[in-house]
Design a protein around this motif. Structure first.
Motif, PDB file in Angstrom:
ATOM      1  N   ASN B  92      31.964  25.502  37.593  1.00  0.00           N
ATOM      2  CA  ASN B  92      32.904  24.193  37.859  1.00  0.00           C
ATOM      3  C   ASN B  92      33.824  24.316  39.103  1.00  0.00           C
ATOM      4  O   ASN B  92      34.627  25.007  39.402  1.00  0.00           O
ATOM      5  CB  ASN B  92      33.899  24.043  36.504  1.00  0.00           C
ATOM      6  CG  ASN B  92      34.854  23.083  36.887  1.00  0.00           C
ATOM      7  OD1 ASN B  92      34.560  22.151  37.824  1.00  0.00           O
ATOM      8  ND2 ASN B  92      36.047  22.956  36.188  1.00  0.00           N
ATOM      9  N   GLY B  94      34.842  21.356  40.354  1.00  0.00           N
ATOM     10  CA  GLY B  94      35.197  19.917  40.547  1.00  0.00           C
ATOM     11  C   GLY B  94      33.884  18.977  40.182  1.00  0.00           C
ATOM     12  O   GLY B  94      33.930  17.960  40.099  1.00  0.00           O
ATOM     13  N   LYS B  95      32.857  19.649  40.436  1.00  0.00           N
ATOM     14  CA  LYS B  95      31.465  19.470  40.129  1.00  0.00           C
ATOM     15  C   LYS B  95      30.848  20.814  39.530  1.00  0.00           C
ATOM     16  O   LYS B  95      31.102  21.910  39.954  1.00  0.00           O
ATOM     17  CB  LYS B  95      30.863  18.619  41.068  1.00  0.00           C
ATOM     18  CG  LYS B  95      30.897  19.579  42.322  1.00  0.00           C
ATOM     19  CD  LYS B  95      30.232  18.652  43.708  1.00  0.00           C
ATOM     20  CE  LYS B  95      30.352  19.617  44.695  1.00  0.00           C
ATOM     21  NZ  LYS B  95      30.304  18.788  46.059  1.00  0.00           N
ATOM     22  N   LEU B  96      29.657  20.611  39.134  1.00  0.00           N
ATOM     23  CA  LEU B  96      28.775  21.832  38.664  1.00  0.00           C
ATOM     24  C   LEU B  96      28.000  22.140  39.776  1.00  0.00           C
ATOM     25  O   LEU B  96      27.440  21.572  40.415  1.00  0.00           O
ATOM     26  CB  LEU B  96      27.988  21.548  37.236  1.00  0.00           C
ATOM     27  CG  LEU B  96      28.498  21.377  36.023  1.00  0.00           C
ATOM     28  CD1 LEU B  96      27.251  21.139  35.039  1.00  0.00           C
ATOM     29  CD2 LEU B  96      29.371  22.668  35.924  1.00  0.00           C
ATOM     30  N   ILE B  97      28.155  23.507  40.091  1.00  0.00           N
ATOM     31  CA  ILE B  97      27.360  24.126  41.079  1.00  0.00           C
ATOM     32  C   ILE B  97      26.505  25.034  40.627  1.00  0.00           C
ATOM     33  O   ILE B  97      26.983  26.089  39.595  1.00  0.00           O
ATOM     34  CB  ILE B  97      28.370  25.093  42.164  1.00  0.00           C
ATOM     35  CG1 ILE B  97      29.151  24.100  42.776  1.00  0.00           C
ATOM     36  CG2 ILE B  97      27.332  25.680  43.274  1.00  0.00           C
ATOM     37  CD1 ILE B  97      28.700  22.914  43.702  1.00  0.00           C
TER      38      ILE B  97
END
Lengths: 113, 108
Positions: B92, B94-97
């Motif tokens: 995580n 702030g977005k999934l990597i």
């Protein structure tokens, strides 16, 4: 059960064509995402949306645009398809409070010739 | 350096063995980690997640975090042929990597 559907499983388009990929979810999820998946590169985020008419760029937005006119529907648009956009495209959705529990659609395998 | 890295495999284990899948991440400040499973020709599905405060066990699956070495592991005990799939690690930010995934083969 959460259901995320995508308009096509397989699509073949020619270079320069405008391509629309549609995604619909039936669980009233606020968040929707578009990814592409390529061998050796994993899942890469193209665009996402937290609300109707709202969009945010992901990691690889170049050559793509999106539209979210209704909460349940999120469209990915390839303005002028190119061969390097041949890929598997996956749509996902999630609740705001469980943003990382994403439910994926079956995917669209797009081939651009 | 990639933000999330996995060995693509395949990792082959005999049925009944413990399968150990690893994922390294570059951002020392990462707080939450996710494991998705993807069967061949299917979409990813979330199977486990852990936060930076500890490991987690769910049935045959255990997710472990090593903050000092910046890696997360997924252990699958009593591996079954039905566990054969690609396992995607995500962090995580702030977005999934996502990492590129590790293919696991469990041989009967």
């Amino acid at each position: 059960d959460v259901k995320v559907t995508q308009s096509s499983r397989y699509l073949v388009k020619r270079t320069g064509e405008k391509v629309f990929l549609e995604c619909v979810q039936d669980m009233d999820h606020e968040n929707m995402f578009w990814y592409r998946q390529d061998p050796g590169l994993g899942l890469r985020l193209i665009y996402f949306s937290y609300d109707v008419k709202m969009k945010e760029k992901g990691d690889i937005p170049e050559g793509y645009s999106v539209s979210r006119e209704k909460k349940e529907r999120f469209s990915l648009i390839l303005e002028s398809a190119s061969t390097n956009q041949t890929s598997m495209y996956l749509c996902a959705s999630s609740l705001v409070e469980d943003a990382y529990e994403q439910y994926f659609g079956p995917g669209t395998r797009l081939t651009v010739t | 350096q990639k933000e999330v890295e996995q060995n693509s495999g395949p990792l082959s284990v005999p049925e009944g063995a413990i399968a150990s899948l690893n994922c390294t991440y570059s951002d020392r400040g990462s707080q939450s980690f996710f494991w998705y499973r993807q069967y061949s020709g299917k979409s990813p599905e979330l199977i486990m997640f852990i936060y930076s405060n500890g490991d987690k066990e769910d049935g045959r699956f255990t997710a472990q975090l090593n903050k000092a070495s910046q890696y997360v592991s997924l252990l699958i005990r009593d591996s079954q042929p039905s566990d054969s799939a690609t396992y995607l690690c995500a962090v995580n930010k702030g977005k999934l990597i996502f990492g590129q995934g590790t293919t696991l083969q469990v041989k009967p």
